[in-house]
Scaffold this active site. Structure first.
Site, PDB file in Angstrom:
ATOM      1  N   ARG A  47       0.845  -1.360  -0.005  1.00 22.84           N
ATOM      2  CA  ARG A  47      -0.267   0.157   0.009  1.00 22.84           C
ATOM      3  C   ARG A  47       0.873   1.233   0.050  1.00 22.84           C
ATOM      4  O   ARG A  47       0.367   2.076   0.556  1.00 22.84           O
ATOM      5  CB  ARG A  47      -1.129   0.053   1.246  1.00 22.84           C
ATOM      6  CG  ARG A  47      -2.010  -1.072   1.195  1.00 22.84           C
ATOM      7  CD  ARG A  47      -3.147  -0.616   0.310  1.00 22.84           C
ATOM      8  NE  ARG A  47      -4.252  -1.817   0.297  1.00 22.84           N
ATOM      9  CZ  ARG A  47      -5.434  -1.853   1.252  1.00 22.84           C
ATOM     10  NH1 ARG A  47      -5.646  -0.711   1.867  1.00 22.84           N
ATOM     11  NH2 ARG A  47      -6.017  -2.733   0.722  1.00 22.84           N
ATOM     12  N   TYR A  64     -14.834 -11.751   0.018  1.00 24.75           N
ATOM     13  CA  TYR A  64     -15.615 -10.510  -0.163  1.00 24.75           C
ATOM     14  C   TYR A  64     -16.973 -10.819  -0.768  1.00 24.75           C
ATOM     15  O   TYR A  64     -17.830 -10.063  -0.726  1.00 24.75           O
ATOM     16  CB  TYR A  64     -14.782  -9.328  -0.791  1.00 24.75           C
ATOM     17  CG  TYR A  64     -13.644  -8.938   0.254  1.00 24.75           C
ATOM     18  CD1 TYR A  64     -13.981  -7.811   1.137  1.00 24.75           C
ATOM     19  CD2 TYR A  64     -12.248  -9.324   0.064  1.00 24.75           C
ATOM     20  CE1 TYR A  64     -13.129  -7.458   1.874  1.00 24.75           C
ATOM     21  CE2 TYR A  64     -11.567  -8.899   0.951  1.00 24.75           C
ATOM     22  CZ  TYR A  64     -11.710  -7.749   1.917  1.00 24.75           C
ATOM     23  OH  TYR A  64     -10.803  -7.444   2.856  1.00 24.75           O
ATOM     24  N   ARG A  81      -6.964  11.473  -5.526  1.00 27.13           N
ATOM     25  CA  ARG A  81      -8.276  10.718  -5.119  1.00 27.13           C
ATOM     26  C   ARG A  81      -9.280  11.779  -5.304  1.00 27.13           C
ATOM     27  O   ARG A  81     -10.649  11.429  -5.623  1.00 27.13           O
ATOM     28  CB  ARG A  81      -8.224  10.042  -4.065  1.00 27.13           C
ATOM     29  CG  ARG A  81      -9.450   9.026  -3.595  1.00 27.13           C
ATOM     30  CD  ARG A  81      -9.316   8.620  -2.197  1.00 27.13           C
ATOM     31  NE  ARG A  81     -10.233   7.605  -2.074  1.00 27.13           N
ATOM     32  CZ  ARG A  81     -11.580   7.613  -1.662  1.00 27.13           C
ATOM     33  NH1 ARG A  81     -12.109   8.975  -1.838  1.00 27.13           N
ATOM     34  NH2 ARG A  81     -12.234   6.678  -1.542  1.00 27.13           N
ATOM     35  N   ASP A 129      -6.903  -2.519  -7.229  1.00 30.73           N
ATOM     36  CA  ASP A 129      -7.290  -3.367  -6.211  1.00 30.73           C
ATOM     37  C   ASP A 129      -7.591  -4.717  -6.163  1.00 30.73           C
ATOM     38  O   ASP A 129      -7.785  -5.150  -7.792  1.00 30.73           O
ATOM     39  CB  ASP A 129      -8.539  -2.691  -5.548  1.00 30.73           C
ATOM     40  CG  ASP A 129      -9.005  -3.054  -4.172  1.00 30.73           C
ATOM     41  OD1 ASP A 129      -8.395  -2.424  -3.221  1.00 30.73           O
ATOM     42  OD2 ASP A 129      -9.604  -3.896  -3.862  1.00 30.73           O
ATOM     43  N   ARG A 176      -3.496   6.490   1.238  1.00 28.41           N
ATOM     44  CA  ARG A 176      -3.722   7.534   2.125  1.00 28.41           C
ATOM     45  C   ARG A 176      -2.882   8.268   3.026  1.00 28.41           C
ATOM     46  O   ARG A 176      -3.250   9.541   3.281  1.00 28.41           O
ATOM     47  CB  ARG A 176      -5.231   7.149   2.704  1.00 28.41           C
ATOM     48  CG  ARG A 176      -6.552   7.222   1.710  1.00 28.41           C
ATOM     49  CD  ARG A 176      -7.509   6.454   2.455  1.00 28.41           C
ATOM     50  NE  ARG A 176      -7.364   5.159   2.850  1.00 28.41           N
ATOM     51  CZ  ARG A 176      -7.941   4.341   3.660  1.00 28.41           C
ATOM     52  NH1 ARG A 176      -9.352   4.823   3.917  1.00 28.41           N
ATOM     53  NH2 ARG A 176      -7.532   3.145   3.750  1.00 28.41           N
TER      54      ARG A 176
HETATM   55  O1  CP3 Z   1       0.102  -1.723  -2.443  1.00 32.38           O
HETATM   56  C1  CP3 Z   1      -0.005  -0.930  -3.143  1.00 32.38           C
HETATM   57  O2  CP3 Z   1       0.256   0.287  -2.979  1.00 32.38           O
HETATM   58  C2  CP3 Z   1      -1.063  -1.226  -4.522  1.00 32.38           C
HETATM   59  C3  CP3 Z   1      -2.429  -0.964  -4.384  1.00 32.38           C
HETATM   60  C4  CP3 Z   1      -3.333  -1.882  -3.524  1.00 32.38           C
HETATM   61  C5  CP3 Z   1      -4.670  -1.399  -3.123  1.00 32.38           C
HETATM   62  N1  CP3 Z   1      -5.190  -2.468  -2.408  1.00 32.38           N
HETATM   63  C6  CP3 Z   1      -5.031  -0.003  -3.017  1.00 32.38           C
HETATM   64  C7  CP3 Z   1      -5.975   0.352  -2.195  1.00 32.38           C
HETATM   65  C8  CP3 Z   1      -3.371  -3.170  -3.267  1.00 32.38           C
HETATM   66  C9  CP3 Z   1      -2.133  -4.110  -3.557  1.00 32.38           C
HETATM   67  C10 CP3 Z   1      -4.557  -3.594  -2.773  1.00 32.38           C
HETATM   68  C11 CP3 Z   1      -4.808  -5.080  -2.522  1.00 32.38           C
HETATM   69  C12 CP3 Z   1      -6.031  -5.116  -1.442  1.00 32.38           C
HETATM   70  N2  CP3 Z   1      -7.277  -4.680  -1.528  1.00 32.38           N
HETATM   71  C13 CP3 Z   1      -6.201  -6.131  -0.546  1.00 32.38           C
HETATM   72  C14 CP3 Z   1      -4.936  -7.148  -0.179  1.00 32.38           C
HETATM   73  C15 CP3 Z   1      -3.760  -6.768   0.642  1.00 32.38           C
HETATM   74  C16 CP3 Z   1      -4.356  -6.242   1.833  1.00 32.38           C
HETATM   75  O3  CP3 Z   1      -4.168  -5.144   2.176  1.00 32.38           O
HETATM   76  O4  CP3 Z   1      -4.775  -7.050   2.902  1.00 32.38           O
HETATM   77  C17 CP3 Z   1      -7.289  -6.274   0.080  1.00 32.38           C
HETATM   78  C18 CP3 Z   1      -7.937  -7.293   1.024  1.00 32.38           C
HETATM   79  C19 CP3 Z   1      -8.307  -5.352  -0.571  1.00 32.38           C
HETATM   80  C20 CP3 Z   1      -9.609  -4.840  -0.645  1.00 32.38           C
HETATM   81  C21 CP3 Z   1      -9.549  -3.305  -0.161  1.00 32.38           C
HETATM   82  N3  CP3 Z   1      -9.422  -2.294  -0.713  1.00 32.38           N
HETATM   83  C22 CP3 Z   1     -10.004  -2.889   1.087  1.00 32.38           C
HETATM   84  C23 CP3 Z   1     -10.723  -4.033   2.593  1.00 32.38           C
HETATM   85  C24 CP3 Z   1     -10.158  -1.589   1.126  1.00 32.38           C
HETATM   86  C25 CP3 Z   1     -10.571  -0.535   2.087  1.00 32.38           C
HETATM   87  C26 CP3 Z   1      -9.870  -0.552   3.529  1.00 32.38           C
HETATM   88  C27 CP3 Z   1      -8.559  -0.015   3.422  1.00 32.38           C
HETATM   89  O5  CP3 Z   1      -7.717  -0.415   3.771  1.00 32.38           O
HETATM   90  O6  CP3 Z   1      -8.503   1.285   3.087  1.00 32.38           O
HETATM   91  C28 CP3 Z   1      -9.714  -1.168  -0.128  1.00 32.38           C
HETATM   92  C29 CP3 Z   1      -9.349   0.107  -0.533  1.00 32.38           C
HETATM   93  C30 CP3 Z   1      -8.100   0.605  -1.140  1.00 32.38           C
HETATM   94  N4  CP3 Z   1      -7.257  -0.303  -1.983  1.00 32.38           N
HETATM   95  C31 CP3 Z   1      -7.580   1.759  -0.743  1.00 32.38           C
HETATM   96  C32 CP3 Z   1      -6.029   1.647  -1.479  1.00 32.38           C
HETATM   97  C33 CP3 Z   1      -5.128   2.934  -1.412  1.00 32.38           C
HETATM   98  C34 CP3 Z   1      -8.003   2.916   0.001  1.00 32.38           C
HETATM   99  C35 CP3 Z   1      -9.109   3.407  -0.636  1.00 32.38           C
HETATM  100  C36 CP3 Z   1      -9.399   4.934  -0.517  1.00 32.38           C
HETATM  101  O7  CP3 Z   1      -8.371   5.641  -1.203  1.00 32.38           O
HETATM  102  O8  CP3 Z   1     -10.171   5.549  -0.062  1.00 32.38           O
END
Ligand code: CP3
Length: 355
Positions: free
Chosen positions: A28, A155, A41, A78, A32
């Site tokens: 990540r 999910y 964003r 994502d 944020r």
């Molecule tokens: O690593 C990186 O920088 C690449 C981008 C990336 C995102 N999501 C961007 C994201 C990657 C590799 C993911 C994978 C992801 N997404 C996983 C597996 C890895 C992990 O963290 O366990 C999972 C379970 C998700 C599902 C997901 N997407 C959730 C549960 C959420 C919301 C909760 C949270 O942590 O924010 C997201 C949204 C998300 N994906 C954001 C980002 C930067 C935040 C959203 C926003 O900008 O509001």
């Protein structure tokens, strides 16, 4: 896409070749905690608006590389793009987790699911990969990724995030055939998705099995590991994707590292609940390891971050095959300056460790 990599530390470590210091990237890393991410964003209007626009996705992928000496870029996207492309209707309410308008719960829902078209519904992902590769100009390698079938199914069946994903687990107990039908469709989809990312220019591939650790040992093998192994085998059968190292990351599944190492993957992600010396012993030199600083350490003082980073590097020791990372994603309240402290310490101490 024949540009020569200027920094190949990450790919060398994945192949367990010697490197001048330990490579680092952060799960990540585009997220944020970066004010510039929050600004992009805002312009995009929503998380999916950001992810589905290749220019925006490229912009935020490169943002952390402008600030820190990271050794890899990861595609901004994502894991839930696949279920979204299958028609489940993904949205992210502000400050909350993902939600599906149409979760899958029964045989009729699951039978309707088809492998999405990588040149259709998911073309935006491949366009982003192509654009990022072009804009990276060979600075560092680009990691493509997907969720694991198990984690995607969590999910899709629950319809949202959950503490225990009991709806899918109940399906596994009561209707195992149906659960396997869903997981098999997902395994085919993930394999096609990763093969398409490889063709578009990704240079390493990672599978996030965030919720594998929710399963007991036998169900982990049956419902999670087996499908990741199926995907690795499909990648090995593709003339282009077979060249790319694959990283498997099952969070909370430290007890399964030895079996996971036998899938043919190049590396395993390790969360912070396991010592890397024990993890190295478990995989017996078969794969490289990625990890594993507790993400909560990033909220502590710079002195503590440096000390804990050195402890992780020491636990792996002076051996090839370590890619430094957090044990899970970086959280939004982390001060970006702390990431600089971490990256610089890993590179400095990684060099010292080798001399
Ligand atoms: O690593 C990186 O920088 C690449 C981008 C990336 C995102 N999501 C961007 C994201 C990657 C590799 C993911 C994978 C992801 N997404 C996983 C597996 C890895 C992990 O963290 O366990 C999972 C379970 C998700 C599902 C997901 N997407 C959730 C549960 C959420 C919301 C909760 C949270 O942590 O924010 C997201 C949204 C998300 N994906 C954001 C980002 C930067 C935040 C959203 C926003 O900008 O509001």
């Amino acid at each position: 896409m024949t540009d020569v990599l200027k920094n190949d530390r990450f790919l060398r470590a994945l192949r367990r070749e010697p490197t001048d210091t330990t490579p680092i990237w952060v799960m990540r890393q585009a997220g944020r905690y970066l004010p510039e991410y929050r600004a992009t964003r805002e312009r995009a209007g929503s998380f999916m608006g950001l992810a589905q626009n290749p220019e925006y996705a490229c912009e935020v992928t490169l943002q952390p590389l402008e600030r820190f000496e990271l050794d890899a870029a990861i595609l901004f996207s994502d894991i839930l793009t696949i279920p979204d492309a299958m028609g489940l209707g993904l949205s992210f309410a502000h400050g909350e987790g993902p939600q599906f308008a149409r979760p899958v719960r029964n045989a009729a829902d699951i039978t309707k699911l088809a492998v999405p078209d990588m040149d259709g519904e998911l073309r935006y992902v491949m366009d982003a990969v192509r654009l990022i590769r072009q804009e990276l100009h060979g600075r560092v390698p680009l990691i493509g990724f997907s969720g694991s079938p198990w984690t995607l199914a969590c999910y899709m069946v629950e319809g949202a995030g959950s503490r225990d994903f009991a709806t899918l687990k109940t399906m596994c107990w009561n209707e195992p055939k149906l659960a396997h039908q869903l997981l098999d469709t997902l395994a085919q989809s993930v394999a096609a998705y990763l093969i398409a990312q490889a063709a578009a220019g990704a240079q390493a591939l990672m599978i996030f099995d965030t919720w594998g650790g929710l399963l007991g040992p036998a169900p982990f093998r049956e419902f999670s590991l087996r499908y990741m192994a199926q995907i690795v085998a499909a990648l090995k059968a593709d003339t282009h994707a077979r060249e790319l190292p694959v990283i498997l990351f099952s969070k909370g599944a430290g007890q399964h590292l030895a079996e996971m190492a036998d899938t043919g993957c190049a590396a395993l992600g390790v969360d912070w609940t396991m010592n890397l010396a024990d993890a190295r012993r478990a995989v017996a030199g078969k794969v490289a390891l990625q990890g594993n600083l507790d993400p909560a350490v990033m909220r502590a003082s710079p002195e503590v971050i440096r000390r804990e980073a050195r402890a992780v590097l020491d636990s792996y020791g002076n051996h090839p095959g370590h890619m430094f990372n957090l044990g899970h994603g970086i959280t939004p309240e982390v001060d970006p300056e702390h990431v600089k402290v971490l990256v610089d310490e890993v590179h400095a101490y990684g060099r010292a460790l080798r001399s």
